[in-house]
Design an enzyme around this catalytic site. Structure first.
Site, PDB file in Angstrom:
ATOM      1  N   PHE A 130       0.850  -1.188   0.000  1.00  0.00           N
ATOM      2  CA  PHE A 130       0.000   0.000   0.000  1.00  0.00           C
ATOM      3  C   PHE A 130       0.892   1.247   0.000  1.00  0.00           C
ATOM      4  CE2 PHE A 130      -2.941   3.071   1.891  1.00  0.00           C
ATOM      5  CZ  PHE A 130      -4.099   2.807   1.179  1.00  0.00           C
ATOM      6  N   ARG A 187     -12.890  -3.783  -7.022  1.00  0.00           N
ATOM      7  CA  ARG A 187     -12.520  -4.581  -5.859  1.00  0.00           C
ATOM      8  C   ARG A 187     -13.768  -4.890  -5.035  1.00  0.00           C
ATOM      9  NH1 ARG A 187      -8.429  -2.302  -1.270  1.00  0.00           N
ATOM     10  NH2 ARG A 187     -10.155  -0.877  -1.004  1.00  0.00           N
ATOM     11  N   TYR A 199     -10.422  -0.426  10.949  1.00  0.00           N
ATOM     12  CA  TYR A 199     -11.686   0.049  10.354  1.00  0.00           C
ATOM     13  C   TYR A 199     -12.090  -0.770   9.139  1.00  0.00           C
ATOM     14  CZ  TYR A 199      -8.031   2.567   7.835  1.00  0.00           C
ATOM     15  OH  TYR A 199      -6.880   2.884   7.144  1.00  0.00           O
ATOM     16  N   LYS A 200     -11.246  -1.737   8.753  1.00  0.00           N
ATOM     17  CA  LYS A 200     -11.590  -2.586   7.601  1.00  0.00           C
ATOM     18  C   LYS A 200     -12.363  -3.801   8.115  1.00  0.00           C
ATOM     19  CE  LYS A 200      -7.839  -0.630   4.899  1.00  0.00           C
ATOM     20  NZ  LYS A 200      -6.402  -0.610   4.666  1.00  0.00           N
ATOM     21  N   ASP A 232       2.282  -5.930   7.622  1.00  0.00           N
ATOM     22  CA  ASP A 232       1.094  -5.091   7.673  1.00  0.00           C
ATOM     23  C   ASP A 232      -0.101  -6.024   7.468  1.00  0.00           C
ATOM     24  OD1 ASP A 232      -1.059  -3.415   7.179  1.00  0.00           O
ATOM     25  OD2 ASP A 232       0.230  -1.831   6.368  1.00  0.00           O
TER      26      ASP A 232
HETATM   27  C1  LIG Z   1      -5.754   0.688   4.560  1.00  0.00           C
HETATM   28  C2  LIG Z   1      -4.269   0.565   4.615  1.00  0.00           C
HETATM   29  C3  LIG Z   1      -3.478   1.573   5.191  1.00  0.00           C
HETATM   30  C4  LIG Z   1      -4.102   2.851   5.684  1.00  0.00           C
HETATM   31  O1  LIG Z   1      -3.289   3.520   6.603  1.00  0.00           O
HETATM   32  P1  LIG Z   1      -3.960   4.664   7.506  1.00  0.00           P
HETATM   33  O2  LIG Z   1      -2.846   5.274   8.231  1.00  0.00           O
HETATM   34  O3  LIG Z   1      -4.966   3.995   8.383  1.00  0.00           O
HETATM   35  O4  LIG Z   1      -4.660   5.623   6.593  1.00  0.00           O
HETATM   36  C5  LIG Z   1      -2.113   1.359   5.276  1.00  0.00           C
HETATM   37  N1  LIG Z   1      -1.552   0.212   4.809  1.00  0.00           N
HETATM   38  C6  LIG Z   1      -2.292  -0.753   4.227  1.00  0.00           C
HETATM   39  C7  LIG Z   1      -1.632  -1.994   3.730  1.00  0.00           C
HETATM   40  C8  LIG Z   1      -3.664  -0.588   4.098  1.00  0.00           C
HETATM   41  O5  LIG Z   1      -4.389  -1.539   3.492  1.00  0.00           O
END
Ligand SMILES: *Cc1c(COP(=O)(O)O)cnc(C)c1O
Length: 397
Positions: free
Chosen positions: A113, A356, A209-210, A184
């Site tokens: 990400f 997705r 939050y996911k 992660d």
């Molecule tokens: C959703 C997601 C994030 C989001 O990071 P935030 O700091 O919560 O905005 C980071 N890394 C991955 C792999 C994600 O899927």
């Protein structure tokens, strides 16, 4: 056996919506209303400052951390909540690099990400010690781990394709080469069984939050292996991670174990909402979630491929190397997704061409998949998406 009819009843899902975006923002668990109202009125409103002790606010990051820990195979006392995932990535990477001081390479992959890669870039620039961020294709991570690598920083499940890395194998390779690994788990926690302890993970971070349904901006988590927790320098040395925050010393001494990964004052209302959201998991078995997720995903892939020949599968066909999402490619993916959302099938779009869909058995069943595919097939086969209103882009896709 997990009763998915019972778990579905724990969510508030709007009528006329098939929600296939719980991998981006989980829906609202019903229990959150009452818990938040209580945290606001009885705790904040009535107890005021006394609530830090009397309502246990001060220990909430650890107590909620243990609940998340149970879902990722972390022993009690090895996970703490706070900040955002971006911050926790930074903190874990800074700590891990300190533990491997003689090497200069951080290895990640191009499916990671963006914020993870951006945070690493920023950290390496701030350190100014000549570290190099090496980004390889997801399939090439294992072979790229050599004795120059200090830290391997990987997202287990690719946010675009849903491709899943082999966590135990990558950890074994990294450890054999003398490197540490940061996982992660943004698309893993609550999506599939994870066992950070059995896999001998060094650090793991994730958002809530996911798949954990903690609400927009709910706090992130960090896991540090107990064998490292008392030696890792927390890097973000905030007062809440101090050994004695209320001694108000002028200099920093890290707290014991995972406590040191706390930074500042925890977001109590967000933690209360998350704590209530985690009640949903009390009677859920992650093995059952995985089995149901694969069943739904396989059905979805079969039906979409049979009925929508223009959509090209972007996820691995083999469920064993897939997370809990299914993605398809189409050059007009954005407009197609907008047309689907207009008809109540909510997924999302990821540039440049990915549609997705998150498959979340807690509240999505086979009948939802069948109904969703009917709508997807209609939108595709009538070209209903090919209209100006579906090409307008919002700030968030
Ligand atoms: C959703 C997601 C994030 C989001 O990071 P935030 O700091 O919560 O905005 C980071 N890394 C991955 C792999 C994600 O899927």
């Amino acid at each position: 056996m997990t009763d998915f009819t019972a778990t579905r009843a724990l969510f508030e899902l709007p009528a006329g919506v098939i929600y296939l975006d719980g991998n981006s923002l989980g829906p609202l668990p019903r229990g959150v209303h009452a818990r938040l109202a209580d945290a606001v009125a009885a705790e904040w409103g009535e107890q005021l400052i006394r609530a830090w002790n009397d309502a246990g606010w001060i220990t909430l990051p650890r107590r909620v951390g243990d609940r998340v820990g149970r879902l990722i195979g972390a022993p009690k006392g090895s996970v703490v909540m706070g900040d955002t995932l971006s911050i926790k990535v930074y903190q874990a990477l800074a700590s891990a690099l300190d533990l491997v001081p003689t090497r200069r390479v951080v290895l990640s992959d191009s499916g990671n990400f963006p914020t993870d890669l951006y945070m690493a870039e920023g950290l390496l620039a701030s350190l100014g010690r000549g570290h190099d961020l090496r980004i390889v294709a997801p399939e090439d991570v294992a072979s790229a781990i050599d004795e120059s690598v200090a830290v391997v920083m990987i997202t287990e499940v690719d946010y675009r394709t849903g491709r899943r890395h082999d966590m135990p194998a990558l950890i074994a390779k990294a450890h054999a080469m003398g490197a540490l690994v940061i996982w992660d788990l943004a698309h893993s926690a609550g999506a599939l069984p994870v066992d950070v302890a059995a896999a001998d993970a060094d650090f793991a971070v994730g958002c809530t939050y996911k798949y954990l349904n903690g609400g927009p901006g709910s706090p992130a988590f960090i896991y540090v292996a107990p064998r490292l927790a008392d030696v890792a320098r927390p890097a973000l040395s905030g007062w809440m991670g101090h050994a004695a925050p209320f001694a108000f010393d002028v200099s920093y001494r890290p707290g014991a174990g995972i406590e040191r990964m706390r930074v500042g004052t925890p977001p109590i209302l967000a933690l209360a909402a998350l704590d209530a959201a985690l009640d949903v998991w009390d009677d859920v078995d992650m093995g059952d979630i995985r089995a149901a997720s694969l069943r739904l995903s396989d059905l979805f892939i079969t039906e979409v491929e049979a009925r929508c020949p223009d959509l090209v599968l972007a996820s691995p066909r083999d469920g064993g190397v897939r997370g809990s999402q299914v993605s398809f490619r189409h050059p007009d993916g954005y407009a197609i997704m907008q047309a689907l959302i207009a008809r109540g099938v909510i997924g999302d779009f990821r540039a440049p061409d990915i549609l997705r869909f998150g498959l979340t058995p807690l509240y999505i069943g086979e009948s939802d998949i069948v109904a969703a595919v009917d709508i997807i097939a209609d939108v595709m086969n009538t070209r209903a998406w090919d209209a100006p209103e579906f090409r307008k882009q919002g700030l968030v896709t």
